[in-house]
Design an enzyme around this catalytic site. Sequence first.
Site, PDB file in Angstrom:
ATOM      1  N   LEU A  47       0.829  -1.209   0.000  1.00  0.00           N
ATOM      2  CA  LEU A  47       0.000   0.000   0.000  1.00  0.00           C
ATOM      3  C   LEU A  47       0.866   1.263   0.000  1.00  0.00           C
ATOM      4  O   LEU A  47       0.702   2.148  -0.848  1.00  0.00           O
ATOM      5  CB  LEU A  47      -0.921  -0.028   1.237  1.00  0.00           C
ATOM      6  CG  LEU A  47      -1.769   1.211   1.497  1.00  0.00           C
ATOM      7  CD1 LEU A  47      -2.752   1.448   0.369  1.00  0.00           C
ATOM      8  CD2 LEU A  47      -2.549   1.045   2.814  1.00  0.00           C
ATOM      9  N   GLU A 105       3.478   4.284  -0.305  1.00  0.00           N
ATOM     10  CA  GLU A 105       4.353   4.820  -1.357  1.00  0.00           C
ATOM     11  C   GLU A 105       5.135   6.000  -0.779  1.00  0.00           C
ATOM     12  O   GLU A 105       4.807   6.510   0.296  1.00  0.00           O
ATOM     13  CB  GLU A 105       3.512   5.312  -2.549  1.00  0.00           C
ATOM     14  CG  GLU A 105       2.671   4.221  -3.172  1.00  0.00           C
ATOM     15  CD  GLU A 105       1.832   4.721  -4.341  1.00  0.00           C
ATOM     16  OE1 GLU A 105       1.874   5.933  -4.632  1.00  0.00           O
ATOM     17  OE2 GLU A 105       1.146   3.886  -4.952  1.00  0.00           O
ATOM     18  N   SER A 109       0.800   8.015   5.666  1.00  0.00           N
ATOM     19  CA  SER A 109      -0.422   8.155   6.487  1.00  0.00           C
ATOM     20  C   SER A 109      -1.612   8.480   5.584  1.00  0.00           C
ATOM     21  O   SER A 109      -2.738   8.049   5.840  1.00  0.00           O
ATOM     22  CB  SER A 109      -0.241   9.282   7.505  1.00  0.00           C
ATOM     23  OG  SER A 109       0.900   9.054   8.299  1.00  0.00           O
ATOM     24  N   GLY A 128      24.367  -0.179  32.229  1.00  0.00           N
ATOM     25  CA  GLY A 128      25.221  -0.278  31.046  1.00  0.00           C
ATOM     26  C   GLY A 128      24.852  -1.454  30.160  1.00  0.00           C
ATOM     27  O   GLY A 128      24.975  -1.385  28.926  1.00  0.00           O
ATOM     28  N   GLU A 132       0.993  -0.165  10.977  1.00  0.00           N
ATOM     29  CA  GLU A 132      -0.427  -0.404  11.300  1.00  0.00           C
ATOM     30  C   GLU A 132      -1.070   0.832  11.918  1.00  0.00           C
ATOM     31  O   GLU A 132      -1.823   0.741  12.886  1.00  0.00           O
ATOM     32  CB  GLU A 132      -0.604  -1.632  12.222  1.00  0.00           C
ATOM     33  CG  GLU A 132      -0.351  -2.956  11.574  1.00  0.00           C
ATOM     34  CD  GLU A 132      -1.044  -3.094  10.226  1.00  0.00           C
ATOM     35  OE1 GLU A 132      -2.096  -2.457  10.033  1.00  0.00           O
ATOM     36  OE2 GLU A 132      -0.533  -3.820   9.363  1.00  0.00           O
TER      37      GLU A 132
HETATM   38  C1  LIG Z   1       8.626  -1.804   9.976  1.00  0.00           C
HETATM   39  C2  LIG Z   1       7.565  -1.281   9.048  1.00  0.00           C
HETATM   40  C3  LIG Z   1       6.764  -2.169   8.347  1.00  0.00           C
HETATM   41  C4  LIG Z   1       5.828  -1.698   7.426  1.00  0.00           C
HETATM   42  N1  LIG Z   1       5.109  -2.596   6.676  1.00  0.00           N
HETATM   43  C5  LIG Z   1       4.267  -2.125   5.715  1.00  0.00           C
HETATM   44  C6  LIG Z   1       3.617  -3.052   4.813  1.00  0.00           C
HETATM   45  O1  LIG Z   1       3.773  -4.279   4.920  1.00  0.00           O
HETATM   46  N2  LIG Z   1       2.825  -2.543   3.840  1.00  0.00           N
HETATM   47  C7  LIG Z   1       2.620  -1.188   3.688  1.00  0.00           C
HETATM   48  O2  LIG Z   1       1.883  -0.813   2.773  1.00  0.00           O
HETATM   49  N3  LIG Z   1       3.217  -0.292   4.518  1.00  0.00           N
HETATM   50  C8  LIG Z   1       4.052  -0.729   5.520  1.00  0.00           C
HETATM   51  N4  LIG Z   1       4.692   0.173   6.349  1.00  0.00           N
HETATM   52  C9  LIG Z   1       4.469   1.596   6.163  1.00  0.00           C
HETATM   53  C10 LIG Z   1       3.681   2.253   7.292  1.00  0.00           C
HETATM   54  O3  LIG Z   1       2.325   1.902   7.199  1.00  0.00           O
HETATM   55  C11 LIG Z   1       3.929   3.769   7.191  1.00  0.00           C
HETATM   56  O4  LIG Z   1       5.275   3.991   7.566  1.00  0.00           O
HETATM   57  C12 LIG Z   1       2.966   4.579   8.043  1.00  0.00           C
HETATM   58  O5  LIG Z   1       1.672   4.529   7.533  1.00  0.00           O
HETATM   59  C13 LIG Z   1       3.390   6.041   8.137  1.00  0.00           C
HETATM   60  O6  LIG Z   1       3.615   6.561   6.862  1.00  0.00           O
HETATM   61  P1  LIG Z   1       4.973   7.352   6.567  1.00  0.00           P
HETATM   62  O7  LIG Z   1       6.097   6.511   7.040  1.00  0.00           O
HETATM   63  O8  LIG Z   1       4.969   7.776   5.165  1.00  0.00           O
HETATM   64  O9  LIG Z   1       4.925   8.622   7.532  1.00  0.00           O
HETATM   65  P2  LIG Z   1       4.201  10.029   7.222  1.00  0.00           P
HETATM   66  O10 LIG Z   1       2.850   9.793   6.679  1.00  0.00           O
HETATM   67  O11 LIG Z   1       5.150  10.896   6.492  1.00  0.00           O
HETATM   68  O12 LIG Z   1       4.024  10.556   8.695  1.00  0.00           O
HETATM   69  C14 LIG Z   1       5.133  11.000   9.463  1.00  0.00           C
HETATM   70  C15 LIG Z   1       4.636  11.375  10.857  1.00  0.00           C
HETATM   71  O13 LIG Z   1       3.654  12.395  10.766  1.00  0.00           O
HETATM   72  C16 LIG Z   1       2.482  11.990  11.463  1.00  0.00           C
HETATM   73  N5  LIG Z   1       1.269  12.409  10.753  1.00  0.00           N
HETATM   74  C17 LIG Z   1       1.005  12.275   9.451  1.00  0.00           C
HETATM   75  N6  LIG Z   1      -0.222  12.736   9.180  1.00  0.00           N
HETATM   76  C18 LIG Z   1      -0.744  13.174  10.346  1.00  0.00           C
HETATM   77  C19 LIG Z   1      -1.990  13.748  10.730  1.00  0.00           C
HETATM   78  N7  LIG Z   1      -2.970  13.975   9.844  1.00  0.00           N
HETATM   79  N8  LIG Z   1      -2.197  14.057  12.030  1.00  0.00           N
HETATM   80  C20 LIG Z   1      -1.213  13.826  12.944  1.00  0.00           C
HETATM   81  N9  LIG Z   1      -0.021  13.274  12.645  1.00  0.00           N
HETATM   82  C21 LIG Z   1       0.207  12.960  11.371  1.00  0.00           C
HETATM   83  C22 LIG Z   1       2.530  10.460  11.456  1.00  0.00           C
HETATM   84  O14 LIG Z   1       1.809   9.950  12.496  1.00  0.00           O
HETATM   85  C23 LIG Z   1       4.004  10.175  11.552  1.00  0.00           C
HETATM   86  O15 LIG Z   1       4.384  10.092  12.897  1.00  0.00           O
HETATM   87  C24 LIG Z   1       5.637  -0.297   7.262  1.00  0.00           C
HETATM   88  C25 LIG Z   1       6.423   0.610   8.010  1.00  0.00           C
HETATM   89  C26 LIG Z   1       7.379   0.131   8.863  1.00  0.00           C
HETATM   90  C27 LIG Z   1       8.231   1.122   9.622  1.00  0.00           C
END
Ligand SMILES: Cc1cc2nc3c(=O)[nH]c(=O)nc-3n(C[C@H](O)[C@H](O)[C@H](O)COP(=O)(O)OP(=O)(O)OC[C@H]3O[C@@H](n4cnc5c(N)ncnc54)[C@H](O)[C@@H]3O)c2cc1C
Length: 397
Positions: free
Chosen positions: A127, A129, A134, A344, A367
Amino acid sequence: MIDKEIFDYDFPTYLKTIADFTASELIPAEDEMVAAGAVPDRIVTRMAELGLFAISIPRSYGGLEWSMAQQVALTLEFTRASCVYRSRFSTVIGLCSQAILDHGTDEQKQRLLPEMAAGELVTAFALTEEGAGSDAGHLTTTARREGDTYIVNGSKRYITNAGWADAFVVFARTDQSIPGADGVSALIVDASSPGVRTALPAIMNGHAEAPVGEIYLENVVVPASNLLGDIEGEGLRMALRGINHARLHVAATCVGQATRMLEEVTAHLNARKQFGAPLSELGAVQATLGASFAEMEAGRALVMESARAFDEGDIPRHRIAAAKLYCSEMASRVADRCVQLMGGEGIVGPHPIPRMWRDVRALRIYEGSSPIHERNLAKAMIKQVGVDGTLPNSYRV
Ligand SMILES: Cc1cc2nc3c(=O)[nH]c(=O)nc-3n(C[C@H](O)[C@H](O)[C@H](O)COP(=O)(O)OP(=O)(O)OC[C@H]3O[C@@H](n4cnc5c(N)ncnc54)[C@H](O)[C@@H]3O)c2cc1C
């Protein structure tokens, strides 16, 4: 292939089998796994033989069909070992199989689910990109219909099991005229298709033995029969049950991790003497341990109650979001306290606590990150109270 006798086990026997596997194979193999940078193949084979890829899949499709309450009880056991092991099969039991079960065509279910249950078809959920994290509804990967096929172009990142998957559930925009979630469909893409390329990251901040990968899709030809449910524009709605399923499993994972960390740290504090006595006799240490235990048990109760409600029918999505939010924050808090209590050794050396401290950090991001759950819960409360004065998923009768 699942060992035949597993299908005859009642749940207590199966739970004990998984608890024994965790204690005798998963926990002892943690250092080997960290050194190798991946879950060893023999452990993955054993997971498949024990049916861990099958716990949520119905018996009619070759699975074990445990209830959500039972799946959560299992998760609490096997996540006493590194949470990275769970990631190896989580995308099969949660996100992917649940979407196929709920929305797949009969042909898709018959074709995919038995192999998934057997651990022979590993699937990943693609999902996220670069420009859509988010805000997943604004993804830009496209799937253009051409006769009996779709031509898929785009890229995905942070995809769990990208490096091991045989197939991806790819979310792509089938209708360019609709910019948001309504233009998105889900397609099952064979990982060996021409035009598919994956790359694993060089560095991860914890959780490194379950590396998340990038997937590049360049003019990938996908049969139209691989459009999930044979319906365009419903992709993100189809993912919802799997997402809730996965969130509850992640919440249980956090409780499993906290359990292990508190066992490890308490054993250390009993053995480690300073000022002529075990550290565990100090009042300040006991206050930290007691508070951590209470928070862990609060998380466990929330997880079990959410699972019970899930099994009753309606998915308690707000309670699940609360469980995921609370438990992931709780696991990080407990991990941080454990590092402090170790002194430590919490920073230097091979003790599992520093590794777990790094690993559980990721659980507050995937998630649904904590701020997103906070925001969504607040929005649901404000809306529901505005309608009838009650809270969402309220216990009031
Ligand atoms: C170990 C790991 C496994 C993963 N596995 C998968 C997978 O199998 N498939 C898949 O599709 N994705 C996967 N992901 C992706 C994951 O779902 C995303 O990293 C997550 O949704 C956050 O998106 P982003 O990293 O682009 O952060 P961003 O969207 O850039 O957000 C950065 C920060 O801003 C905050 N933020 C953003 N919008 C808002 C808002 N409206 N209000 C308040 N705060 C906000 C977020 O909470 C976050 O803390 C994985 C990520 C990790 C780290």
